[in-house]
Design a protein around this motif. Sequence first.
Motif, mmCIF file in Angstrom:
data_model
loop_
_atom_site.group_PDB
_atom_site.id
_atom_site.type_symbol
_atom_site.label_atom_id
_atom_site.label_comp_id
_atom_site.label_asym_id
_atom_site.label_seq_id
_atom_site.Cartn_x
_atom_site.Cartn_y
_atom_site.Cartn_z
ATOM 1 N N PHE A 1 57.722 98.818 -23.823
ATOM 2 C CA PHE A 1 56.529 99.195 -24.579
ATOM 3 C C PHE A 1 55.781 97.955 -25.051
ATOM 4 C CE2 PHE A 1 58.647 103.319 -25.050
ATOM 5 C CZ PHE A 1 57.579 104.174 -24.823
ATOM 6 N N LEU A 2 56.522 96.965 -25.557
ATOM 7 C CA LEU A 2 55.881 95.739 -26.039
ATOM 8 C C LEU A 2 55.108 95.042 -24.923
ATOM 9 C CD1 LEU A 2 58.599 94.240 -28.424
ATOM 10 C CD2 LEU A 2 56.358 95.133 -29.051
ATOM 11 N N GLN A 3 55.700 95.002 -23.734
ATOM 12 C CA GLN A 3 55.019 94.368 -22.606
ATOM 13 C C GLN A 3 53.737 95.118 -22.247
ATOM 14 O OE1 GLN A 3 58.048 94.376 -19.590
ATOM 15 N NE2 GLN A 3 59.172 92.648 -20.485
ATOM 16 N N ILE A 4 53.821 96.454 -22.249
ATOM 17 C CA ILE A 4 52.644 97.265 -21.906
ATOM 18 C C ILE A 4 51.573 97.108 -22.978
ATOM 19 C CG2 ILE A 4 51.827 99.633 -21.599
ATOM 20 C CD1 ILE A 4 54.651 100.252 -20.465
ATOM 21 N N PHE A 5 51.983 97.198 -24.258
ATOM 22 C CA PHE A 5 51.024 97.063 -25.344
ATOM 23 C C PHE A 5 50.376 95.681 -25.342
ATOM 24 C CE2 PHE A 5 53.549 100.346 -28.005
ATOM 25 C CZ PHE A 5 52.888 101.375 -27.354
ATOM 26 N N ASN A 6 51.176 94.651 -25.059
ATOM 27 C CA ASN A 6 50.641 93.290 -25.057
ATOM 28 C C ASN A 6 49.610 93.111 -23.942
ATOM 29 O OD1 ASN A 6 50.714 90.462 -26.000
ATOM 30 N ND2 ASN A 6 51.537 90.062 -23.962
ATOM 31 N N THR A 7 49.909 93.663 -22.767
ATOM 32 C CA THR A 7 48.953 93.590 -21.659
ATOM 33 C C THR A 7 47.656 94.301 -22.024
ATOM 34 O OG1 THR A 7 50.744 93.516 -20.042
ATOM 35 C CG2 THR A 7 48.576 94.181 -19.237
ATOM 36 N N TYR A 8 47.782 95.472 -22.637
ATOM 37 C CA TYR A 8 46.599 96.234 -23.033
ATOM 38 C C TYR A 8 45.807 95.484 -24.102
ATOM 39 C CZ TYR A 8 43.690 100.046 -24.637
ATOM 40 O OH TYR A 8 42.614 100.808 -24.965
#
Length: 473
Positions: A177-184
């Motif tokens: 989730f952190l990786q996805i949120f950071n990319t977004y």
Amino acid sequence: MTAFRTLHRSILLLFLVVVIAIVTLVHFSVSKIVAEQSRAQQQSMSPAIALIVEELLKPLHISEALGRSQELVTLLEQPKPDSEDVFAMLERLEQQFNLVFFVASEKDRMQYMSDGTVIPLIEGQVSWYFKYRDQPENAVADIGKWEDTHFYIDIKIFDDEGEFLGFFGVGKSLKSFLQIFNTYKQQYGYDFIFVDDKSDIMLSSEATLMAEYSDFTNLSELPWYASLPEDVKAERALNNRLITIDQQEYLIAEVSLNQFDWTVFLLSPLDKRQTDISQGFIVSVVTLLVVVFSLFMMINHLLAYFRRDIHRDIVIPPAPRLPDRAQVEDNYNNVLKAYHSLSVVLVDIDNFAVINDTYGRATGDEVHQHIVTYLQKALRNKDVLGRWSSEEFIILLPETGPHEAQQIAEALRKGMQDLPPIDKALQLKLTATFGLSYTATSRPMHEVTSYAEDALYQARRDGCNLVRMQLIN
């Protein structure tokens, strides 16, 4: 066909509502600049909606759909589920959906994870199971597995009599989730905060706010939240509110996720130009976001409703068209890996070329679809139906011995010849010829189908509308 017409009309109605909402909002925009910025704001928020649906609602729909699997109910009805069967199912699902899966059995009080671990469900040591078992909700979202923190969706499983059998669930690592949120965040600039009904932060794009070892950060601990008026904090009404974090202004959009009893706060940074926008423009943008998000969820639920009625197979969902040979071979490998044995049946429509030549290709297509519909309804949930040639089908029967497969093929043959005609005026009598083979070891598909083809040729030589079997020596 009625279901598709209903779906088509529903989507048109929702589309009409979307059009009316957008036209109305644009009409009340204060100026052309405001309208242009409103559209730009909406375009940037659409990925946020897609991300929430993809990362939260999609796993929920997957777990709810798989939770109705008879295979799962059968496993949990056993006093002590066969661990090999359980792990085989969980491993297959993990590979198919790229999610962590688990089963928690009420009868033997054990939790089976898709990574191969088994956790005894001992009261006082495993709190989540006994906490959620006694609650009325049938679907629960939770955070757990603290050595590698995961987000879980737990679905209660019941038998036909309504007896509680245990839990089935899916999980995703918070790191993902952190990786996805950071990319977004890097691409669009938005921050996410997912809060439960107790104001505990369950998920966030800010890593320092994520829970560790059951220690949750509460919304009240955030400085910007503590500075809000007491009446706003009491009602937790943050929609359209401007806040300041580290001397940077943010606009909050608030969306309810009723499926989890959560609230999502989207924190949008505003530059000086955006802060000068009138309050009416801000209301228009946020209203548009909420309307589109709500309609997106309605369409998603509507499609899920029709998908449950139309897609019968949970393990290997059928495509709108029958799988071709390459797809069937993939299914064959998956089925053989999961069940270790299967029977292969080839089905040839008798005199199909004559039907095409006599009545035309349109009638031939109707005959083809008529037989496909019959086979899909007659086969079991775990069986796989595919296309072998223009007038031939292939059926994979997992965990089915040759004699049982012969009985199934014979029942299909009789059922096909008793089908009502597609057109009473034509009175076409439909029959089919069947050839089958069987394997209980890991063999290439072409080897097994070659024996089934030999059996099919033998049935044709014997007069068609027959079932023949040829086993591998």
